[in-house]
Design a protein around this motif. Structure first.
Motif, PDB file in Angstrom:
ATOM      1  N   ILE A   1      -0.963  15.348 -14.541  1.00  0.00           N
ATOM      2  CA  ILE A   1      -1.840  14.950 -13.454  1.00  0.00           C
ATOM      3  C   ILE A   1      -1.484  15.740 -12.201  1.00  0.00           C
ATOM      4  O   ILE A   1      -2.357  16.305 -11.545  1.00  0.00           O
ATOM      5  CB  ILE A   1      -1.743  13.441 -13.176  1.00  0.00           C
ATOM      6  N   GLN A   2      -0.203  15.776 -11.885  1.00  0.00           N
ATOM      7  CA  GLN A   2       0.227  16.502 -10.685  1.00  0.00           C
ATOM      8  C   GLN A   2      -0.077  17.992 -10.803  1.00  0.00           C
ATOM      9  O   GLN A   2      -0.570  18.599  -9.858  1.00  0.00           O
ATOM     10  CB  GLN A   2       1.723  16.301 -10.451  1.00  0.00           C
ATOM     11  N   TYR A   3       0.211  18.580 -11.968  1.00  0.00           N
ATOM     12  CA  TYR A   3      -0.034  20.003 -12.166  1.00  0.00           C
ATOM     13  C   TYR A   3      -1.517  20.319 -11.977  1.00  0.00           C
ATOM     14  O   TYR A   3      -1.872  21.272 -11.280  1.00  0.00           O
ATOM     15  CB  TYR A   3       0.426  20.442 -13.560  1.00  0.00           C
ATOM     16  N   ALA A   4      -2.371  19.520 -12.609  1.00  0.00           N
ATOM     17  CA  ALA A   4      -3.808  19.759 -12.511  1.00  0.00           C
ATOM     18  C   ALA A   4      -4.280  19.643 -11.062  1.00  0.00           C
ATOM     19  O   ALA A   4      -5.017  20.504 -10.575  1.00  0.00           O
ATOM     20  CB  ALA A   4      -4.566  18.779 -13.394  1.00  0.00           C
ATOM     21  N   ALA A   5      -3.851  18.602 -10.371  1.00  0.00           N
ATOM     22  CA  ALA A   5      -4.280  18.389  -8.987  1.00  0.00           C
ATOM     23  C   ALA A   5      -3.778  19.488  -8.060  1.00  0.00           C
ATOM     24  O   ALA A   5      -4.495  19.919  -7.158  1.00  0.00           O
ATOM     25  CB  ALA A   5      -3.795  17.031  -8.495  1.00  0.00           C
ATOM     26  N   GLU A   6      -2.578  19.952  -8.292  1.00  0.00           N
ATOM     27  CA  GLU A   6      -2.000  20.991  -7.439  1.00  0.00           C
ATOM     28  C   GLU A   6      -2.535  22.380  -7.742  1.00  0.00           C
ATOM     29  O   GLU A   6      -2.353  23.302  -6.952  1.00  0.00           O
ATOM     30  CB  GLU A   6      -0.477  20.985  -7.575  1.00  0.00           C
ATOM     31  N   ASN A   7      -3.206  22.536  -8.885  1.00  0.00           N
ATOM     32  CA  ASN A   7      -3.696  23.853  -9.285  1.00  0.00           C
ATOM     33  C   ASN A   7      -5.209  23.931  -9.332  1.00  0.00           C
ATOM     34  O   ASN A   7      -5.783  24.743 -10.055  1.00  0.00           O
ATOM     35  CB  ASN A   7      -3.074  24.251 -10.619  1.00  0.00           C
ATOM     36  N   GLY A   8      -5.873  23.083  -8.545  1.00  0.00           N
ATOM     37  CA  GLY A   8      -7.298  23.241  -8.314  1.00  0.00           C
ATOM     38  C   GLY A   8      -8.239  22.514  -9.242  1.00  0.00           C
ATOM     39  O   GLY A   8      -9.445  22.799  -9.221  1.00  0.00           O
ATOM     40  N   ALA A   9      -7.750  21.583 -10.039  1.00  0.00           N
ATOM     41  CA  ALA A   9      -8.668  20.838 -10.913  1.00  0.00           C
ATOM     42  C   ALA A   9      -9.664  20.052 -10.070  1.00  0.00           C
ATOM     43  O   ALA A   9      -9.306  19.469  -9.050  1.00  0.00           O
ATOM     44  CB  ALA A   9      -7.891  19.892 -11.825  1.00  0.00           C
ATOM     45  N   ASP A  10     -10.899  20.040 -10.498  1.00  0.00           N
ATOM     46  CA  ASP A  10     -11.931  19.221  -9.848  1.00  0.00           C
ATOM     47  C   ASP A  10     -12.058  17.866 -10.527  1.00  0.00           C
ATOM     48  O   ASP A  10     -12.382  16.874  -9.892  1.00  0.00           O
ATOM     49  CB  ASP A  10     -13.289  19.928  -9.896  1.00  0.00           C
ATOM     50  N   VAL A  11     -11.829  17.859 -11.861  1.00  0.00           N
ATOM     51  CA  VAL A  11     -11.973  16.648 -12.666  1.00  0.00           C
ATOM     52  C   VAL A  11     -10.804  16.579 -13.644  1.00  0.00           C
ATOM     53  O   VAL A  11     -10.421  17.587 -14.238  1.00  0.00           O
ATOM     54  CB  VAL A  11     -13.298  16.660 -13.469  1.00  0.00           C
ATOM     55  N   ILE A  12     -10.255  15.381 -13.817  1.00  0.00           N
ATOM     56  CA  ILE A  12      -9.246  15.133 -14.844  1.00  0.00           C
ATOM     57  C   ILE A  12      -9.811  14.052 -15.760  1.00  0.00           C
ATOM     58  O   ILE A  12     -10.176  12.973 -15.298  1.00  0.00           O
ATOM     59  CB  ILE A  12      -7.910  14.660 -14.246  1.00  0.00           C
ATOM     60  N   ASN A  13      -9.897  14.353 -17.064  1.00  0.00           N
ATOM     61  CA  ASN A  13     -10.339  13.390 -18.058  1.00  0.00           C
ATOM     62  C   ASN A  13      -9.112  12.832 -18.752  1.00  0.00           C
ATOM     63  O   ASN A  13      -8.313  13.577 -19.292  1.00  0.00           O
ATOM     64  CB  ASN A  13     -11.257  14.056 -19.076  1.00  0.00           C
ATOM     65  N   MET A  14      -8.979  11.519 -18.718  1.00  0.00           N
ATOM     66  CA  MET A  14      -7.822  10.881 -19.339  1.00  0.00           C
ATOM     67  C   MET A  14      -8.307   9.931 -20.428  1.00  0.00           C
ATOM     68  O   MET A  14      -8.625   8.783 -20.168  1.00  0.00           O
ATOM     69  CB  MET A  14      -7.000  10.152 -18.282  1.00  0.00           C
ATOM     70  N   SER A  15      -8.375  10.433 -21.645  1.00  0.00           N
ATOM     71  CA  SER A  15      -8.807   9.618 -22.781  1.00  0.00           C
ATOM     72  C   SER A  15      -7.606   8.857 -23.333  1.00  0.00           C
ATOM     73  O   SER A  15      -7.271   8.961 -24.511  1.00  0.00           O
ATOM     74  CB  SER A  15      -9.440  10.505 -23.852  1.00  0.00           C
ATOM     75  N   LEU A  16      -6.964   8.140 -22.442  1.00  0.00           N
ATOM     76  CA  LEU A  16      -5.773   7.379 -22.789  1.00  0.00           C
ATOM     77  C   LEU A  16      -5.628   6.254 -21.801  1.00  0.00           C
ATOM     78  O   LEU A  16      -6.317   6.205 -20.792  1.00  0.00           O
ATOM     79  CB  LEU A  16      -4.520   8.267 -22.759  1.00  0.00           C
ATOM     80  N   GLY A  17      -4.722   5.368 -22.078  1.00  0.00           N
ATOM     81  CA  GLY A  17      -4.468   4.273 -21.162  1.00  0.00           C
ATOM     82  C   GLY A  17      -3.221   3.526 -21.555  1.00  0.00           C
ATOM     83  O   GLY A  17      -2.729   3.654 -22.673  1.00  0.00           O
ATOM     84  N   TRP A  18      -2.714   2.742 -20.620  1.00  0.00           N
ATOM     85  CA  TRP A  18      -1.520   1.958 -20.882  1.00  0.00           C
ATOM     86  C   TRP A  18      -1.685   0.588 -20.227  1.00  0.00           C
ATOM     87  O   TRP A  18      -2.351   0.446 -19.215  1.00  0.00           O
ATOM     88  CB  TRP A  18      -0.274   2.665 -20.353  1.00  0.00           C
ATOM     89  N   PRO A  19      -1.058  -0.431 -20.821  1.00  0.00           N
ATOM     90  CA  PRO A  19      -1.136  -1.771 -20.236  1.00  0.00           C
ATOM     91  C   PRO A  19      -0.260  -1.876 -18.995  1.00  0.00           C
ATOM     92  O   PRO A  19       0.619  -1.038 -18.761  1.00  0.00           O
ATOM     93  CB  PRO A  19      -0.615  -2.682 -21.351  1.00  0.00           C
TER      94      PRO A  19
END
Length: 89
Positions: free
Chosen positions: A1-19
């Motif tokens: 998440i941090q890498y994507a945000a710091e390197n210009g991602a516009d959208v992050i898709n997270m097909s996962l989750g945790w309780p």
């Protein structure tokens, strides 16, 4: 998440989750930091046929997506509840 945000991602898709029991401050901080940078985060609601929120889906600002059937109803396996923003096939 941090890498994507710091390197210009516009959208992050997270097909996962945790309780909530597995939620950590580091994960929460990473998600909110990305949101503050204007990154759109889309996350899966989960496939447990439950109204129990999963994270990051239940975080404010994250687009939470559940599953639908072909006729547009919530799929029997999909998580549901007020934290789910939209359902899609």
């Amino acid at each position: 998440i941090q890498y994507a945000a710091e390197n210009g991602a516009d959208v992050i898709n997270m097909s996962l989750g945790w309780p909530r029991s597995l939620e950590t401050e580091n994960l929460r901080r990473a998600v909110f930091s990305a949101l503050q940078k204007g990154v759109i985060i889309v996350a899966a609601a989960g496939n447990n046929n439950s109204s129990e929120p999963l994270f990051p889906c239940a975080y404010e600002g994250v687009i939470c997506v559940g599953a639908s059937t072909l006729d547009g109803a919530v799929a029997g396996f999909s998580n549901y509840g007020g934290h789910v923003d939209v359902v899609a096939p």
